[in-house]
Design a protein around this motif. Sequence first.
Motif, PDB file in Angstrom:
ATOM      1  N   THR A   1      -8.897  32.708   1.031  1.00 33.44           N
ATOM      2  CA  THR A   1      -9.364  31.615   1.967  1.00 33.44           C
ATOM      3  C   THR A   1      -8.074  31.055   2.790  1.00 33.44           C
ATOM      4  O   THR A   1      -7.207  31.067   2.182  1.00 33.44           O
ATOM      5  CB  THR A   1      -9.848  30.424   1.117  1.00 33.44           C
ATOM      6  OG1 THR A   1     -10.732  30.981   0.176  1.00 33.44           O
ATOM      7  CG2 THR A   1     -10.627  29.491   1.621  1.00 33.44           C
ATOM      8  N   TYR A   2      -8.411  30.990   3.885  1.00 32.73           N
ATOM      9  CA  TYR A   2      -7.507  30.410   4.922  1.00 32.73           C
ATOM     10  C   TYR A   2      -8.331  29.691   5.882  1.00 32.73           C
ATOM     11  O   TYR A   2      -9.364  29.658   6.311  1.00 32.73           O
ATOM     12  CB  TYR A   2      -6.664  31.642   5.716  1.00 32.73           C
ATOM     13  CG  TYR A   2      -7.693  32.511   6.445  1.00 32.73           C
ATOM     14  CD1 TYR A   2      -7.761  32.195   7.741  1.00 32.73           C
ATOM     15  CD2 TYR A   2      -8.463  33.564   6.015  1.00 32.73           C
ATOM     16  CE1 TYR A   2      -8.520  32.916   8.765  1.00 32.73           C
ATOM     17  CE2 TYR A   2      -9.203  34.216   6.806  1.00 32.73           C
ATOM     18  CZ  TYR A   2      -9.366  33.985   8.243  1.00 32.73           C
ATOM     19  OH  TYR A   2     -10.236  34.905   8.816  1.00 32.73           O
ATOM     20  N   GLU A   3      -7.429  29.004   6.735  1.00 32.05           N
ATOM     21  CA  GLU A   3      -7.949  28.047   7.820  1.00 32.05           C
ATOM     22  C   GLU A   3      -7.770  28.436   9.132  1.00 32.05           C
ATOM     23  O   GLU A   3      -6.613  29.156   9.519  1.00 32.05           O
ATOM     24  CB  GLU A   3      -7.088  26.506   7.725  1.00 32.05           C
ATOM     25  CG  GLU A   3      -7.871  25.676   8.572  1.00 32.05           C
ATOM     26  CD  GLU A   3      -7.376  24.408   8.226  1.00 32.05           C
ATOM     27  OE1 GLU A   3      -6.463  23.713   9.126  1.00 32.05           O
ATOM     28  OE2 GLU A   3      -7.707  23.635   7.226  1.00 32.05           O
ATOM     29  N   ASP A   4      -8.819  28.919   9.996  1.00 31.30           N
ATOM     30  CA  ASP A   4      -8.508  29.378  11.341  1.00 31.30           C
ATOM     31  C   ASP A   4      -7.901  28.511  12.391  1.00 31.30           C
ATOM     32  O   ASP A   4      -7.602  27.270  11.994  1.00 31.30           O
ATOM     33  CB  ASP A   4      -9.862  30.054  11.722  1.00 31.30           C
ATOM     34  CG  ASP A   4     -10.851  29.190  12.309  1.00 31.30           C
ATOM     35  OD1 ASP A   4     -10.492  28.018  12.320  1.00 31.30           O
ATOM     36  OD2 ASP A   4     -12.030  29.476  12.124  1.00 31.30           O
ATOM     37  N   PRO A   5      -7.673  28.989  13.469  1.00 24.51           N
ATOM     38  CA  PRO A   5      -6.999  28.123  14.411  1.00 24.51           C
ATOM     39  C   PRO A   5      -7.709  26.839  14.833  1.00 24.51           C
ATOM     40  O   PRO A   5      -7.422  25.833  15.410  1.00 24.51           O
ATOM     41  CB  PRO A   5      -6.903  28.829  15.464  1.00 24.51           C
ATOM     42  CG  PRO A   5      -6.622  30.402  15.152  1.00 24.51           C
ATOM     43  CD  PRO A   5      -7.527  30.206  13.900  1.00 24.51           C
ATOM     44  N   LEU A  32      -6.119  39.067  10.809  1.00 30.27           N
ATOM     45  CA  LEU A  32      -6.640  37.661  10.716  1.00 30.27           C
ATOM     46  C   LEU A  32      -6.059  36.767  11.628  1.00 30.27           C
ATOM     47  O   LEU A  32      -4.979  36.757  12.084  1.00 30.27           O
ATOM     48  CB  LEU A  32      -6.700  37.143   9.394  1.00 30.27           C
ATOM     49  CG  LEU A  32      -7.352  38.015   8.126  1.00 30.27           C
ATOM     50  CD1 LEU A  32      -6.883  37.610   6.958  1.00 30.27           C
ATOM     51  CD2 LEU A  32      -8.831  38.072   8.414  1.00 30.27           C
ATOM     52  N   PRO A  33      -7.081  35.860  12.269  1.00 35.15           N
ATOM     53  CA  PRO A  33      -6.488  34.817  13.142  1.00 35.15           C
ATOM     54  C   PRO A  33      -5.554  33.694  12.275  1.00 35.15           C
ATOM     55  O   PRO A  33      -6.083  32.541  12.493  1.00 35.15           O
ATOM     56  CB  PRO A  33      -7.921  34.186  13.888  1.00 35.15           C
ATOM     57  CG  PRO A  33      -8.644  34.444  12.519  1.00 35.15           C
ATOM     58  CD  PRO A  33      -8.445  35.692  11.944  1.00 35.15           C
ATOM     59  N   ILE A  34      -4.659  34.137  11.901  1.00 41.11           N
ATOM     60  CA  ILE A  34      -3.686  32.995  11.252  1.00 41.11           C
ATOM     61  C   ILE A  34      -2.409  33.363  11.606  1.00 41.11           C
ATOM     62  O   ILE A  34      -1.905  34.244  11.961  1.00 41.11           O
ATOM     63  CB  ILE A  34      -3.881  33.217   9.692  1.00 41.11           C
ATOM     64  CG1 ILE A  34      -3.541  34.553   9.316  1.00 41.11           C
ATOM     65  CG2 ILE A  34      -5.280  32.608   9.234  1.00 41.11           C
ATOM     66  CD1 ILE A  34      -3.459  34.537   7.460  1.00 41.11           C
ATOM     67  N   LEU A  40      -2.676  29.801   2.207  1.00 39.83           N
ATOM     68  CA  LEU A  40      -3.643  30.698   1.970  1.00 39.83           C
ATOM     69  C   LEU A  40      -3.995  30.484   0.349  1.00 39.83           C
ATOM     70  O   LEU A  40      -3.078  30.227  -0.456  1.00 39.83           O
ATOM     71  CB  LEU A  40      -3.735  31.954   2.223  1.00 39.83           C
ATOM     72  CG  LEU A  40      -3.282  32.345   3.737  1.00 39.83           C
ATOM     73  CD1 LEU A  40      -1.963  32.391   4.077  1.00 39.83           C
ATOM     74  CD2 LEU A  40      -3.811  33.856   3.730  1.00 39.83           C
ATOM     75  N   THR A  41      -5.315  30.466  -0.045  1.00 36.43           N
ATOM     76  CA  THR A  41      -5.619  30.584  -1.546  1.00 36.43           C
ATOM     77  C   THR A  41      -6.064  31.801  -1.863  1.00 36.43           C
ATOM     78  O   THR A  41      -6.987  32.486  -1.237  1.00 36.43           O
ATOM     79  CB  THR A  41      -6.810  29.484  -1.843  1.00 36.43           C
ATOM     80  OG1 THR A  41      -6.224  28.160  -1.115  1.00 36.43           O
ATOM     81  CG2 THR A  41      -6.927  29.503  -3.310  1.00 36.43           C
ATOM     82  N   ASP A  57       4.686  33.793   5.562  1.00 43.12           N
ATOM     83  CA  ASP A  57       6.031  33.544   6.049  1.00 43.12           C
ATOM     84  C   ASP A  57       6.112  34.384   7.551  1.00 43.12           C
ATOM     85  O   ASP A  57       6.894  33.654   8.318  1.00 43.12           O
ATOM     86  CB  ASP A  57       7.066  34.109   5.226  1.00 43.12           C
ATOM     87  CG  ASP A  57       7.447  33.128   3.981  1.00 43.12           C
ATOM     88  OD1 ASP A  57       6.935  32.028   4.155  1.00 43.12           O
ATOM     89  OD2 ASP A  57       8.116  33.590   3.245  1.00 43.12           O
ATOM     90  N   ALA A  58       5.530  35.504   7.518  1.00 47.58           N
ATOM     91  CA  ALA A  58       5.735  36.381   8.638  1.00 47.58           C
ATOM     92  C   ALA A  58       4.702  37.536   8.676  1.00 47.58           C
ATOM     93  O   ALA A  58       4.065  37.892   7.536  1.00 47.58           O
ATOM     94  CB  ALA A  58       7.190  36.791   8.910  1.00 47.58           C
ATOM     95  N   VAL A  59       4.339  38.122   9.754  1.00 48.16           N
ATOM     96  CA  VAL A  59       3.459  39.194  10.065  1.00 48.16           C
ATOM     97  C   VAL A  59       4.401  40.526  10.679  1.00 48.16           C
ATOM     98  O   VAL A  59       4.780  40.083  11.596  1.00 48.16           O
ATOM     99  CB  VAL A  59       2.088  39.145  10.692  1.00 48.16           C
ATOM    100  CG1 VAL A  59       1.365  40.122  10.815  1.00 48.16           C
ATOM    101  CG2 VAL A  59       1.428  38.051  10.137  1.00 48.16           C
TER     102      VAL A  59
END
Length: 85
Positions: A1-5, A32-34, A40-41, A57-59
Amino acid sequence: TYEDPYGHEQRVNDPRGYLEPHFADEVKVGELPIRPGPELTYLYDFGDQWEFALTLDAVGPDDVAVEEPTVLEAEGEPPEQYPGW
């Protein structure tokens, strides 16, 4: 689960379940748009409802071979997955 922009909660689901895509076996975190920073959960073991708070931390670049995911920091002791098994 994450929050989008836009501040909406989004999910990447287990492909064996009844939920809608995105599915975990079809998408990489970097797709993903993060952005790095938000929490994130990660829900593991639907029966026991283990939830883990993760911070991106980074992609890294797509062309880097990763042998195994790396935990940079952990807190506490992990629970025994199947006690008395």
